[in-house]
Design a protein around this motif. Sequence first.
Motif, mmCIF file in Angstrom:
data_model
loop_
_atom_site.group_PDB
_atom_site.id
_atom_site.type_symbol
_atom_site.label_atom_id
_atom_site.label_comp_id
_atom_site.label_asym_id
_atom_site.label_seq_id
_atom_site.Cartn_x
_atom_site.Cartn_y
_atom_site.Cartn_z
ATOM 1 N N GLY A 42 5.548 3.761 0.960
ATOM 2 C CA GLY A 42 4.937 2.463 0.717
ATOM 3 C C GLY A 42 5.280 1.480 1.812
ATOM 4 N N PHE A 43 4.324 0.626 2.148
ATOM 5 C CA PHE A 43 4.570 -0.461 3.085
ATOM 6 C C PHE A 43 4.312 -1.769 2.363
ATOM 7 C CE2 PHE A 43 3.743 2.876 6.242
ATOM 8 C CZ PHE A 43 4.771 2.633 7.133
ATOM 9 N N TYR A 44 5.314 -2.619 2.346
ATOM 10 C CA TYR A 44 5.120 -3.949 1.776
ATOM 11 C C TYR A 44 5.117 -4.917 2.938
ATOM 12 C CZ TYR A 44 5.910 -8.163 -0.936
ATOM 13 O OH TYR A 44 5.798 -9.406 -1.477
ATOM 14 N N LEU A 45 3.977 -5.558 3.141
ATOM 15 C CA LEU A 45 3.782 -6.342 4.356
ATOM 16 C C LEU A 45 3.503 -7.783 3.994
ATOM 17 C CD1 LEU A 45 3.323 -6.207 7.441
ATOM 18 C CD2 LEU A 45 0.984 -5.594 6.980
ATOM 19 N N ILE A 46 4.254 -8.695 4.601
ATOM 20 C CA ILE A 46 3.984 -10.116 4.411
ATOM 21 C C ILE A 46 3.509 -10.674 5.736
ATOM 22 C CG2 ILE A 46 4.905 -12.343 3.701
ATOM 23 C CD1 ILE A 46 7.048 -10.918 2.185
ATOM 24 N N SER A 47 2.387 -11.368 5.682
ATOM 25 C CA SER A 47 1.843 -11.961 6.895
ATOM 26 C C SER A 47 1.908 -13.476 6.769
ATOM 27 C CB SER A 47 0.399 -11.505 7.071
ATOM 28 O OG SER A 47 -0.307 -12.441 7.836
ATOM 29 N N ASP A 48 2.271 -14.143 7.873
ATOM 30 C CA ASP A 48 2.257 -15.601 7.854
ATOM 31 C C ASP A 48 1.095 -16.139 8.672
ATOM 32 O OD1 ASP A 48 3.126 -14.912 10.301
ATOM 33 O OD2 ASP A 48 4.974 -16.087 10.281
ATOM 34 N N GLY A 49 0.129 -15.275 8.959
ATOM 35 C CA GLY A 49 -1.049 -15.723 9.691
ATOM 36 C C GLY A 49 -0.909 -15.629 11.194
ATOM 37 N N SER A 50 0.235 -15.160 11.677
ATOM 38 C CA SER A 50 0.395 -15.025 13.126
ATOM 39 C C SER A 50 0.052 -13.590 13.535
ATOM 40 C CB SER A 50 1.828 -15.375 13.533
ATOM 41 O OG SER A 50 2.700 -14.383 13.068
ATOM 42 N N VAL B 61 0.858 -1.175 0.000
ATOM 43 C CA VAL B 61 0.000 0.000 0.000
ATOM 44 C C VAL B 61 0.896 1.227 0.000
ATOM 45 C CG1 VAL B 61 -1.653 1.320 1.350
ATOM 46 C CG2 VAL B 61 -1.941 -1.121 1.140
ATOM 47 N N ARG B 62 0.526 2.197 -0.813
ATOM 48 C CA ARG B 62 1.315 3.425 -0.843
ATOM 49 C C ARG B 62 0.403 4.622 -0.658
ATOM 50 N NH1 ARG B 62 2.959 3.552 -7.187
ATOM 51 N NH2 ARG B 62 0.888 3.328 -8.035
ATOM 52 N N ALA B 63 0.965 5.662 -0.134
ATOM 53 C CA ALA B 63 0.199 6.877 0.106
ATOM 54 C C ALA B 63 1.079 8.066 -0.179
ATOM 55 C CB ALA B 63 -0.297 6.907 1.544
#
Lengths: 372, 162
Positions: free
Chosen positions: A317-325, A307-309
């Motif tokens: 920009g924030f590039y975020l990876i989630s592993d479900g935790s 997401v960028r603003a």
Amino acid sequence: MTNADEKFMQVNMGPQHPSTHGVLRLLVTTDGEVLSGVKPYIGYLHRALEKIAERVTYPQFSPFTDRLDYLASMNCNLAYAMTVEKLLNIEVPRRAQILRVIMAELNRISSHLIAFGSFSSDMGAFTPFLFGIREREFINDLFEIACGARLTYNYIRIGGVSKDIPGGFIEKTREFLDYFPAKIKEYNELLSYNAIFIKRLANIAVISPDDAFDYGITGPNLRASGIKWDLRREEPYLIYNELDFDIPVGKGEMGKTGDAWDRYMMRIYEMEQSAKIVRQCLDLLAPGDYTAKVSKVLKPPAGEVYVRAENPRGELGFYLISDGSTKPYRLKIRAPSFANLSIIPKLARGVMIADLVAIIGSLDIILPEIDR
Amino acid sequence: MAGYFKKMYHSISTVLTGLGITIKYGINPKTEVTQQYPEVKREPPEGFRGKLFVDINICTGCTACARICPVDAITLKTVRDENKKLRPVLFDIDNARCIYCGLCVEACPVDNCLYFEKKYEFSAYSKEDLISHFGLGEVKPAESKTEDKKTEAGKEGKEAAQ
Ligand code: SF4
Ligand code: SF4
């Protein structure tokens, strides 16, 4: 410090230099009065924020985003909150969206006021700096009554904002908006159209549109080169598509398009536009929820988002990876100032030493965001 | 030649306009904005995030605040009193670590238990003096030897919830 052939001299500018806007070290190679090379060294403000993100939960990282671009904390909070919301598919209530726009635009004004002030003091005019700070104090007071802090706000949260605005905020903001245009006029008389100031900046450090693209320059610096690109228009988030505002672009009024004066002036024009946006938002503000229902423990599904603003200094920009935790697996931050800084070596080749300060100041970089 | 004088006129006039503004502010006392800080103090508004304060008598020792703190500024240790109620015997807030984010205040489930005071002047000569001690302090000798950290306190809190 002299080089072997004694024609060039290498000098350090910074890390403790008043006009490097933080702790930036530039290794400058000079040939008499002319620069033959500049090499930036960064990292003095490194706090491993991206790594910290991996060991705190999603809501806990929000106060750390305050410390990216501390002159525009609200905008950093906003971009981070939008990132996590996209991952979690949270719908933000309308009132919260309007409040977010108000805060983000007020913060854009206060950030540009510092850019204006510090740039002028770099150029040897100290009075405008005090003027800029004076108006910024007004905005800080507004933020203080809204959230209790004057610099690191942590106000825009995942799902909305931390609390509703107290009574009197709207009136005070209107008071500011009524008072502000006269001040901008004053800035222009005092500095922008001052003949010495223009002589000092026009045709200096011209960034051509091609160079701007190559180096990934964003924000006012890109628009000063004549490219109409603003994420608030190109990829409207929040309620920006309902609002009426112009995107100022550089026209080379005093020299070539994309020179230091154009970059400076972009910020003055943007402050006017931001004030216009805040005024519209105040009219739109209707009763409602200030935050969506967000559970205390956030466990987003595994996946990745970017997401960028539009921040005052460019595209954050924030590039975020989630592993479900409950904690991010990886968070990469795209800091606008980092890209903007990278063009300095190119711009500084072959200019006079004194112009280096003009180049750094006109790009309006901020170091905590670069070093993270 | 005419162009030369025109340029000169332009330069001088813009500089004088700027100077005019400066002088206007310089001689008009109404435009003064500086506060004489140590003599004149500014009252912070409602909701100001200053120094943290805990009303330890109503604190339930739930450790929600210590768990949410992103910088581990709160050290909590709880024991059960004779009524099997959790009591915070140790409640230290490190004001030098705290980033005044307000997450703990929002997490606290008890009204007016943990809140920000309007205090903003609390400098000290040593780092240790910046730690506020709120704990009840009635530690039994057996437990006082082990220095419980926040995680252990958190475990205890979770057990209590079960
Ligand atoms: S205000 Fe923030 S940093 Fe300070 S103790 Fe509370 S949660 Fe921790
Ligand atoms: S959250 Fe409130 S009640 Fe719970 S331990 Fe902290 S101060 Fe006490």
